[in-house]
Motif scaffolding. Structure first.
Motif, PDB file in Angstrom:
ATOM      1  N   ALA A 162       1.034  -1.140  -0.184  1.00 36.16           N
ATOM      2  CA  ALA A 162       0.070   0.060   0.202  1.00 36.16           C
ATOM      3  C   ALA A 162       0.992   1.139   0.076  1.00 36.16           C
ATOM      4  CB  ALA A 162      -0.702   0.432   1.131  1.00 36.16           C
ATOM      5  N   LEU A 163      -0.109   2.195  -0.231  1.00 35.93           N
ATOM      6  CA  LEU A 163       0.720   3.809   0.212  1.00 35.93           C
ATOM      7  C   LEU A 163       1.430   3.911   1.270  1.00 35.93           C
ATOM      8  CD1 LEU A 163      -1.412   5.891  -1.934  1.00 35.93           C
ATOM      9  CD2 LEU A 163       0.673   5.313  -2.942  1.00 35.93           C
ATOM     10  N   ASN A 164       2.393   4.815   1.771  1.00 34.22           N
ATOM     11  CA  ASN A 164       2.996   4.775   2.561  1.00 34.22           C
ATOM     12  C   ASN A 164       2.370   5.729   3.320  1.00 34.22           C
ATOM     13  OD1 ASN A 164       4.231   7.767   2.049  1.00 34.22           O
ATOM     14  ND2 ASN A 164       5.768   6.616   0.916  1.00 34.22           N
ATOM     15  N   LYS A 165       2.531   6.385   4.248  1.00 33.52           N
ATOM     16  CA  LYS A 165       1.763   7.449   5.477  1.00 33.52           C
ATOM     17  C   LYS A 165       1.897   9.021   4.598  1.00 33.52           C
ATOM     18  CE  LYS A 165       1.164   6.285  10.016  1.00 33.52           C
ATOM     19  NZ  LYS A 165       1.778   6.390  11.708  1.00 33.52           N
ATOM     20  N   ILE A 166       2.977   9.563   3.814  1.00 37.70           N
ATOM     21  CA  ILE A 166       3.267  10.195   3.267  1.00 37.70           C
ATOM     22  C   ILE A 166       2.621  10.433   2.158  1.00 37.70           C
ATOM     23  CG2 ILE A 166       4.563  12.108   2.612  1.00 37.70           C
ATOM     24  CD1 ILE A 166       6.835  11.438   4.225  1.00 37.70           C
ATOM     25  N   ASP A 167       1.967   9.357   1.639  1.00 38.94           N
ATOM     26  CA  ASP A 167       1.176   9.393   0.293  1.00 38.94           C
ATOM     27  C   ASP A 167       0.034   9.408   0.035  1.00 38.94           C
ATOM     28  OD1 ASP A 167       3.829   9.810  -1.855  1.00 38.94           O
ATOM     29  OD2 ASP A 167       3.626   7.308  -1.485  1.00 38.94           O
ATOM     30  N   LEU A 168      -0.317   8.864   1.688  1.00 40.17           N
ATOM     31  CA  LEU A 168      -1.925   8.595   1.947  1.00 40.17           C
ATOM     32  C   LEU A 168      -2.527   9.981   2.494  1.00 40.17           C
ATOM     33  CD1 LEU A 168      -2.272   5.086   4.276  1.00 40.17           C
ATOM     34  CD2 LEU A 168      -3.057   6.040   2.048  1.00 40.17           C
ATOM     35  N   ASN A 169      -1.487  11.048   3.324  1.00 44.43           N
ATOM     36  CA  ASN A 169      -2.041  12.219   3.749  1.00 44.43           C
ATOM     37  C   ASN A 169      -2.111  13.162   2.957  1.00 44.43           C
ATOM     38  OD1 ASN A 169      -2.068  11.615   6.486  1.00 44.43           O
ATOM     39  ND2 ASN A 169       0.013  12.096   6.991  1.00 44.43           N
ATOM     40  N   THR A 170      -1.277  12.970   1.327  1.00 47.42           N
ATOM     41  CA  THR A 170      -1.117  13.435   0.286  1.00 47.42           C
ATOM     42  C   THR A 170      -2.297  13.030  -0.509  1.00 47.42           C
ATOM     43  OG1 THR A 170       1.069  13.848  -0.307  1.00 47.42           O
ATOM     44  CG2 THR A 170      -0.184  14.686  -1.756  1.00 47.42           C
ATOM     45  N   VAL A 171      -3.293  12.413  -0.523  1.00 47.94           N
ATOM     46  CA  VAL A 171      -4.097  11.899  -0.959  1.00 47.94           C
ATOM     47  C   VAL A 171      -5.258  12.183  -0.196  1.00 47.94           C
ATOM     48  CG1 VAL A 171      -5.319   9.945  -2.185  1.00 47.94           C
ATOM     49  CG2 VAL A 171      -3.249   9.499  -2.519  1.00 47.94           C
ATOM     50  N   ARG A 172      -5.188  11.898   0.614  1.00 46.43           N
ATOM     51  CA  ARG A 172      -6.502  12.939   1.736  1.00 46.43           C
ATOM     52  C   ARG A 172      -6.320  14.339   1.292  1.00 46.43           C
ATOM     53  NH1 ARG A 172      -4.296   8.388   5.783  1.00 46.43           N
ATOM     54  NH2 ARG A 172      -5.521   7.132   5.611  1.00 46.43           N
ATOM     55  N   LYS A 173      -5.596  14.866   1.567  1.00 45.66           N
ATOM     56  CA  LYS A 173      -5.075  15.792   1.543  1.00 45.66           C
ATOM     57  C   LYS A 173      -6.222  17.054  -0.168  1.00 45.66           C
ATOM     58  CE  LYS A 173      -3.357  20.464   1.162  1.00 45.66           C
ATOM     59  NZ  LYS A 173      -1.561  21.073   1.718  1.00 45.66           N
ATOM     60  N   LYS A 174      -6.487  15.836  -1.398  1.00 43.85           N
ATOM     61  CA  LYS A 174      -6.337  15.993  -2.356  1.00 43.85           C
ATOM     62  C   LYS A 174      -8.231  16.038  -2.399  1.00 43.85           C
ATOM     63  CE  LYS A 174      -6.280  14.878  -7.286  1.00 43.85           C
ATOM     64  NZ  LYS A 174      -5.485  14.678  -8.778  1.00 43.85           N
ATOM     65  N   ARG A 175      -8.433  14.862  -2.029  1.00 42.48           N
ATOM     66  CA  ARG A 175     -10.171  14.516  -1.656  1.00 42.48           C
ATOM     67  C   ARG A 175     -10.335  15.472  -1.200  1.00 42.48           C
ATOM     68  NH1 ARG A 175     -10.610   9.999   2.323  1.00 42.48           N
ATOM     69  NH2 ARG A 175     -10.482  11.289   3.659  1.00 42.48           N
ATOM     70  N   ASN A 176      -9.958  15.099   0.219  1.00 40.54           N
ATOM     71  CA  ASN A 176     -10.325  16.449   0.974  1.00 40.54           C
ATOM     72  C   ASN A 176     -11.511  18.339   0.048  1.00 40.54           C
ATOM     73  OD1 ASN A 176     -10.965  14.952   2.787  1.00 40.54           O
ATOM     74  ND2 ASN A 176      -9.497  15.305   4.119  1.00 40.54           N
ATOM     75  N   GLN A 177      -9.519  18.277  -0.756  1.00 39.12           N
ATOM     76  CA  GLN A 177     -10.098  19.539  -1.249  1.00 39.12           C
ATOM     77  C   GLN A 177     -11.414  19.032  -2.373  1.00 39.12           C
ATOM     78  OE1 GLN A 177      -6.926  21.028  -2.722  1.00 39.12           O
ATOM     79  NE2 GLN A 177      -7.354  23.012  -3.901  1.00 39.12           N
ATOM     80  N   ILE A 178     -11.552  18.426  -3.300  1.00 34.01           N
ATOM     81  CA  ILE A 178     -12.360  18.086  -4.036  1.00 34.01           C
ATOM     82  C   ILE A 178     -13.635  17.433  -3.511  1.00 34.01           C
ATOM     83  CG2 ILE A 178     -13.639  16.149  -6.039  1.00 34.01           C
ATOM     84  CD1 ILE A 178      -9.649  15.616  -6.495  1.00 34.01           C
ATOM     85  N   LEU A 179     -13.868  17.286  -2.701  1.00 34.27           N
ATOM     86  CA  LEU A 179     -14.964  17.725  -1.173  1.00 34.27           C
ATOM     87  C   LEU A 179     -15.601  18.351  -1.583  1.00 34.27           C
ATOM     88  CD1 LEU A 179     -14.502  14.429   0.685  1.00 34.27           C
ATOM     89  CD2 LEU A 179     -16.047  14.332  -0.871  1.00 34.27           C
ATOM     90  N   LYS A 180     -14.177  19.392  -0.782  1.00 36.74           N
ATOM     91  CA  LYS A 180     -14.971  21.028  -0.454  1.00 36.74           C
ATOM     92  C   LYS A 180     -15.483  21.513  -1.508  1.00 36.74           C
ATOM     93  CE  LYS A 180     -13.529  24.638   2.264  1.00 36.74           C
ATOM     94  NZ  LYS A 180     -11.976  25.170   2.592  1.00 36.74           N
ATOM     95  N   GLU A 181     -14.186  21.609  -3.123  1.00 33.96           N
ATOM     96  CA  GLU A 181     -15.227  22.587  -4.283  1.00 33.96           C
ATOM     97  C   GLU A 181     -15.962  22.263  -4.927  1.00 33.96           C
ATOM     98  OE1 GLU A 181     -10.605  23.358  -5.527  1.00 33.96           O
ATOM     99  OE2 GLU A 181     -10.615  24.245  -3.391  1.00 33.96           O
ATOM    100  N   LEU A 182     -16.613  20.248  -5.224  1.00 30.86           N
ATOM    101  CA  LEU A 182     -16.959  20.063  -5.863  1.00 30.86           C
ATOM    102  C   LEU A 182     -17.934  19.285  -5.075  1.00 30.86           C
ATOM    103  CD1 LEU A 182     -15.001  18.036  -8.308  1.00 30.86           C
ATOM    104  CD2 LEU A 182     -16.037  20.673  -8.906  1.00 30.86           C
ATOM    105  N   VAL A 183     -17.967  18.439  -4.603  1.00 34.08           N
ATOM    106  CA  VAL A 183     -19.001  17.755  -4.347  1.00 34.08           C
ATOM    107  C   VAL A 183     -20.076  18.574  -3.045  1.00 34.08           C
ATOM    108  CG1 VAL A 183     -20.027  15.232  -2.706  1.00 34.08           C
ATOM    109  CG2 VAL A 183     -18.007  15.528  -4.558  1.00 34.08           C
ATOM    110  N   ASP A 184     -19.815  18.928  -1.737  1.00 31.50           N
ATOM    111  CA  ASP A 184     -20.171  19.656  -1.071  1.00 31.50           C
ATOM    112  C   ASP A 184     -21.214  20.219  -1.622  1.00 31.50           C
ATOM    113  OD1 ASP A 184     -19.385  17.675   1.183  1.00 31.50           O
ATOM    114  OD2 ASP A 184     -18.052  19.845   1.942  1.00 31.50           O
ATOM    115  N   PRO A 185     -21.223  21.833  -2.156  1.00 33.20           N
ATOM    116  CA  PRO A 185     -21.437  22.434  -2.815  1.00 33.20           C
ATOM    117  C   PRO A 185     -22.614  22.003  -3.329  1.00 33.20           C
ATOM    118  CG  PRO A 185     -19.272  23.305  -4.044  1.00 33.20           C
ATOM    119  CD  PRO A 185     -19.218  22.145  -2.721  1.00 33.20           C
ATOM    120  N   LYS A 186     -22.615  20.495  -4.499  1.00 36.66           N
ATOM    121  CA  LYS A 186     -23.770  19.956  -5.269  1.00 36.66           C
ATOM    122  C   LYS A 186     -24.927  19.520  -4.094  1.00 36.66           C
ATOM    123  CE  LYS A 186     -22.420  20.607  -9.507  1.00 36.66           C
ATOM    124  NZ  LYS A 186     -23.505  21.050 -10.244  1.00 36.66           N
ATOM    125  N   SER A 187     -23.881  19.323  -3.081  1.00 37.32           N
ATOM    126  CA  SER A 187     -25.086  18.948  -2.123  1.00 37.32           C
ATOM    127  C   SER A 187     -25.613  19.402  -1.032  1.00 37.32           C
ATOM    128  CB  SER A 187     -23.912  17.600  -1.070  1.00 37.32           C
ATOM    129  OG  SER A 187     -23.145  16.820  -1.104  1.00 37.32           O
TER     130      SER A 187
END
Length: 72
Positions: free
Chosen positions: A2-27
Motif C-alpha cells: 500500500a501507499l506510505n503514510k506521506i502519500d496517503l496524507n497527500t491523497v487525503r488532502k487532495k480528496r478532501n479539497q475535491i469534496l469541499k470544492e465540488l461535492v459539498d456545493p452540489k449537496s
C-alpha cells in the motif's frame, strides 16, 4: 503493498479539497432545492471517500473518479 503514510496524507488532502470544492456545493444545492443528490454524485462522493482503499504502491497509479456531468 500500500501507499506510505506521506502519500496517503497527500491523497487525503487532495480528496478532501475535491469534496469541499465540488461535492459539498452540489449537496448544498440539492438540499436547498428540496431534492436529493443524484445517484451519480453520491457514487462519485463514495468513490472519493474510498480512494485510499486502492491497492497501489505509488501515488501515480491511483485511479481518480471523474465527476458526473449532471447538475445535482
Amino acid at each position: 503493498m500500500a501507499l506510505n503514510k506521506i502519500d496517503l496524507n497527500t491523497v487525503r488532502k487532495k480528496r478532501n479539497q475535491i469534496l469541499k470544492e465540488l461535492v459539498d456545493p452540489k449537496s448544498c444545492e440539492a438540499f436547498a432545492s428540496g431534492a436529493t443528490l443524484s445517484t451519480n454524485w453520491q457514487t462519485y462522493r463514495q468513490s472519493l471517500l474510498d480512494i485510499t482503499d486502492q491497492d497501489v504502491e505509488i501515488i501515480q497509479d491511483l485511479t481518480w473518479p471523474e465527476p458526473p456531468q449532471d447538475l445535482i
